[in-house]
Design a protein around this motif. Structure first.
Motif, mmCIF file in Angstrom:
data_model
loop_
_atom_site.group_PDB
_atom_site.id
_atom_site.type_symbol
_atom_site.label_atom_id
_atom_site.label_comp_id
_atom_site.label_asym_id
_atom_site.label_seq_id
_atom_site.Cartn_x
_atom_site.Cartn_y
_atom_site.Cartn_z
ATOM 1 N N LYS A 172 35.100 50.750 29.156
ATOM 2 C CA LYS A 172 35.077 50.796 30.667
ATOM 3 C C LYS A 172 35.168 52.283 31.268
ATOM 4 O O LYS A 172 34.793 52.641 32.282
ATOM 5 N N THR A 173 35.952 53.168 30.398
ATOM 6 C CA THR A 173 36.352 54.512 30.852
ATOM 7 C C THR A 173 35.135 55.293 31.253
ATOM 8 O O THR A 173 34.959 55.952 32.386
ATOM 9 N N ASP B 100 42.377 51.323 37.402
ATOM 10 C CA ASP B 100 42.097 50.664 35.995
ATOM 11 C C ASP B 100 43.131 49.764 35.742
ATOM 12 O O ASP B 100 44.232 50.012 36.149
ATOM 13 N N GLU B 101 42.859 48.744 34.920
ATOM 14 C CA GLU B 101 43.807 47.744 34.602
ATOM 15 C C GLU B 101 44.489 47.125 35.917
ATOM 16 O O GLU B 101 45.699 46.868 35.949
ATOM 17 N N GLY C 152 45.393 50.166 27.574
ATOM 18 C CA GLY C 152 44.539 51.484 27.940
ATOM 19 C C GLY C 152 44.437 52.531 26.621
ATOM 20 O O GLY C 152 43.249 53.124 26.568
#
Ligand code: ADP
Ligand code: MG
Length: 479
Positions: free
Chosen positions: A166-167, A261-262, A418
């Motif tokens: 995803k990053t 994120d997350e 992560g």
């Protein structure tokens, strides 16, 4: 004693807090129920919208649950399956769903900042990556770039299992903000993850002339002041950080993209707080990333305000993680095997967990384990990372692990989300029976990120309950 004859009723037990007694709580509830009876609680849900078996009026449902008759089906109530409970749950879900839809409607009415796709920079970015995007990453990136080109704010969720990549998709979205002379912000739930994203983004984007700054709780004084100045005057294009990103003194020149994120670690309110940092007359595009594998129907109510993209494919060449369940009594065997694995250049995580979310105890356990492992394996470098360390210390240890200077990283669950060290292919989780499936899945996702076969050892303590055993088996047998 007391005036209310409770004998013909079951006694409810409320979650209370210090200073609030069960009896006072019950009295208050009874009084409220009595008062609302006279004024009539308004039923917001039209009866024709309620499923037939949930047609109990609101007040009757409340009355039933707070003062259940003596012959009430206790088992059903304890399981939360009584129609009166489901009636209230239904109403809450509908309210949640509607409020998110309204949020979406309001946001869509606002002006967004149209970001044209800069194909040249996009290609340059891809050309310098050591890998090619998967088809799923390409599809999701295109969906995002389409949204960004509109002058209405994007509201999009990217769902992708741990390790699905995803990053890089987030970086491509940020790049488009920078290419249009605007700014982006990426918010991560932990300092370790923010720091890692910052290092990764800097490596990817600085060569293209895109400048990133880091803002976390431990970026202080001069460094912080410089970062704030750069965001304010537009010298920096991308801010990466933790919640520290939405403190009052953080001001952007032109914030156009906000990425969380997350997401499961944040609430709706937090992700909106960051969005407030946008320009006065337009509102930033919003991207939310999560690895939590939730069913579609649940996603629809939890994220009703968002469009959804799914990265349903993993980068090629990954071998599935082999998971084994082993009794803690065979610990020495595991340590012996670690010795030979590390001698071959492999790296491992050793995760210490505790049932109570007592950070202090968890850190102590990790310290003791690190010492014991260092004693048993004097020829290896053992690192330690936990929540009680100073951020600088944490970062130094993570960097050494990433560089391969540390063979075994003993950690608390701070590394749960992560963290990305592709050469680490072994993970030992102590007392996995104390964690939930989602958390175990996240943790295990720290390995299996490179091309070497990865292994995860669930090192349980006896006695193991039937239920815990079942849970570990599910984890072992699924990927
Ligand atoms: P997550 O979805 O869990 O956030 P990451 O973005 O951390 O996953 O990516 C996991 C690892 O896979 C990283 O080391 C990343 O560089 C690598 N990666 C991402 N996309 C690809 C790809 N298309 N091919 C090979 N490796 C990739
Ligand atoms: Mg990630």
């Amino acid at each position: 004693h007391g005036h209310t004859p409770l004998s013909d009723r079951l006694t409810p037990i409320y979650p209370t807090t210090k200073g609030l007694q069960q009896t006072s709580m019950r009295k208050l509830v009874v009084r409220v129920l009595h008062d609302t009876q006279s004024t009539q609680l308004h039923d917001w849900l039209p009866t024709n919208l309620l499923p037939a078996k949930l047609s109990t009026p609101l007040h009757a449902a409340l009355q039933y649950l707070h003062l259940p008759p003596a012959d009430a089906p206790v088992a059903q109530l304890l399981e939360g399956k009584h129609p009166a409970q489901q009636r209230l749950a239904f109403e809450e879900l509908v309210a949640h769903h509607l409020s998110l839809l309204r949020l979406r409607q309001q946001q869509k009415k606002e002006r967004g900042i149209a970001l044209n796709k800069n194909a040249v920079l996009h290609q340059q970015f891809l050309a310098q990556l050591p890998f090619a995007l998967t088809a799923a990453q390409q599809r999701v990136t295109e969906e995002i770039l389409q949204d960004l080109q509109k002058n209405e704010p994007m509201l999009r969720l990217v769902q992708g299992d741990v390790g699905s990549g995803k990053t890089v998709v987030a970086a491509l979205a940020c790049l488009q903000a920078a290419a249009n002379g605007k700014q982006a912000a990426l918010m991560a739930p932990t300092e370790i993850l923010a720091t890692q994203h910052f290092a990764q983004f800097t490596q990817w984007l600085e060569p293209l002339g895109v400048h990133c700054v880091l803002l976390t709780g431990s970026v202080k004084t001069k460094a912080r002041r410089e970062a704030l100045e750069k965001l304010c005057d537009g010298t920096a294009h991308i801010a990466i950080g933790t919640q520290a990103l939405f403190q009052d003194d953080v001001q952007f020149q032109q914030l156009a993209v906000v990425i969380t994120d997350e997401q499961h670690r944040f609430g709706v309110r937090q992700r909106l707080a960051l969005q407030q940092k946008g320009e006065q007359r337009s509102i930033p595009h919003q991207l939310v990333m999560t690895a939590t594998p939730i069913p579609r129907t649940l996603a629809m109510s939890a994220y009703a305000d968002l469009d959804c993209s799914v990265i349903d494919e993993r980068p090629p060449g990954r071998t599935p993680i082999q998971t084994v369940i082993i009794d803690n009594q065979r610990r020495d065997e595991i340590i012996t095997r670690l010795r030979s694995a590390c001698a071959e250049g492999k790296q491992a995580y050793w995760v210490c967990t505790l049932i109570e979310e007592s950070d202090a105890l968890q850190c102590q356990a990790a310290e003791a384990t690190a010492l014991a492992l260092q004693e048993a394996l004097p020829q290896l470098n053992i690192g330690l990372v936990h929540g009680k360390q100073k951020p600088a210390e944490k970062n130094a240890v993570m960097a050494a692990f990433k560089n391969g200077d540390i063979h075994i990283l003993v950690a608390t669950t701070v590394i749960e989300v992560g963290v990305d060290v592709p050469n680490a292919s072994l993970m030992i989780i102590e007392n996995p029976e104390r964690l939930g499936l989602a958390q175990l899945h996240q943790l295990r996702g720290r390995v299996g990120r490179g091309s070497t076969a990865s292994h995860c050892v669930l090192l349980y303590s006896t006695p193991l309950s039937q239920h815990a055993k079942q849970r570990l088996t599910v984890l072992r047998d699924s990927d």
